[in-house]
Design a protein around this motif. Sequence first.
Motif, mmCIF file in Angstrom:
data_model
loop_
_atom_site.group_PDB
_atom_site.id
_atom_site.type_symbol
_atom_site.label_atom_id
_atom_site.label_comp_id
_atom_site.label_asym_id
_atom_site.label_seq_id
_atom_site.Cartn_x
_atom_site.Cartn_y
_atom_site.Cartn_z
ATOM 1 N N ALA A 98 -3.538 2.100 17.442
ATOM 2 C CA ALA A 98 -2.183 1.795 17.906
ATOM 3 C C ALA A 98 -1.414 3.034 18.334
ATOM 4 C CB ALA A 98 -1.430 1.048 16.814
ATOM 5 N N SER A 99 -1.584 4.143 17.609
ATOM 6 C CA SER A 99 -0.811 5.337 17.938
ATOM 7 C C SER A 99 -1.232 5.967 19.258
ATOM 8 C CB SER A 99 -0.936 6.367 16.815
ATOM 9 O OG SER A 99 -2.292 6.756 16.636
ATOM 10 N N THR A 125 -5.621 -3.506 20.153
ATOM 11 C CA THR A 125 -5.426 -2.403 19.218
ATOM 12 C C THR A 125 -6.045 -2.770 17.879
ATOM 13 O OG1 THR A 125 -3.257 -3.254 18.568
ATOM 14 C CG2 THR A 125 -3.311 -1.617 20.336
ATOM 15 N N HIS A 212 1.143 1.435 9.532
ATOM 16 C CA HIS A 212 1.764 1.579 10.845
ATOM 17 C C HIS A 212 2.485 2.922 10.911
ATOM 18 C CE1 HIS A 212 1.235 -2.827 10.904
ATOM 19 N NE2 HIS A 212 1.132 -2.649 12.199
#
Length: 273
Positions: A98-99, A125, A212
Motif C-alpha cells: 500500500a505504501s 494492494t 497501515h
Amino acid sequence: MQNRDLTTLTTIAATGSFRETAERLNMTLSAVSMQMKSLEATLGGALFDRRSRPPALTPLGRAAVTAAAEVLSAEDRLRRLARPGAGLSGDFRLGLVASAGPRLLPGFLVHVTTALPAARFTFRTGLSEVLEQDVASGAVDAAVVTATGVPPGGLRHRVLATDRLVLAVPRGLSPDAPFLHFAPSTGIGKLIARALAERPDLSARPRIVLDHVQTIRACLRENVGATILPEVDLHGLSAICEALPVSRDLVLVIRAGAPLDAHAAQLADLLTG
C-alpha cells in the motif's frame, strides 16, 4: 460463417458493386455471389435486394455490414496483439504494497499507455509476503514488495528503490508512550523488528501493532507513540528523526519465464520513472 464472408460483405458495401468486389478480392463474380447467398442462409434473411441493379443492401444487410465491420476490427486487433514485435500485449495484474502506491502508480499510469499500448494493467494492494505468494501462484503477474532476502524459487527480484529506516519520535513524547510497530509478519515489519532489537530503549516500551502506515502517521501527529519506518513514509511529519543502519529494498517480483519477465527492465523503469 467465415470472416472472409464478412470481408466480402463489407467490401460490397464500400464499392457498391459485386463485380468490383470480385476484382479487389481476386475472386470470380460467381464466388462473390455464392458467398453472399451462403451468408444470407446462415443469417436467415436477405442482405440484398436483387430486384435492383446493382443489388442494394436491405435494412438487414446494412445492420449486418455494421456488425461485420466490428467483428473484422476485433480480429485485426487480435492479430496486432500477437504479431512479432508487438511488444508486451495482454491484460496484466500488478500487486503493490500500500505504501508504494502513492509513490509509484501516478507516474506509471501517465507513461504506460504510450510505452506499452497493447498492455492493460489492473492493480491490487496487499502485504509483501501475500503478494509474493500471489506472484508464485500466478494470482498476480508481478508485484512491488519489500525484499527480505533471496527470492523464493522461481521468482526474480529487481530492485526499484533502497530506503533507509528511520526512528521517528514526536517532540516531548512521554517515556511511557508505546512503540507503533508496523505489521511484524511483513517484510518491512521484520526489518523493523531487527532494528528494534538493537534499541533497548525502544523495545522496553509497550508495543502497538498496526498494519497501515497512514494510521501510524496519524498517531505520530497526535504524539501517541514512536515508530520506525522507511524515511519516505515519514515525509512531512515534525517528529525528531534518526537514521538507522538498516534499509529496505523495494523490489519488483516476477515469475521467471512469465510474459512480464522479458519486460522486467521496462516495467521497472515505468514504475520508477
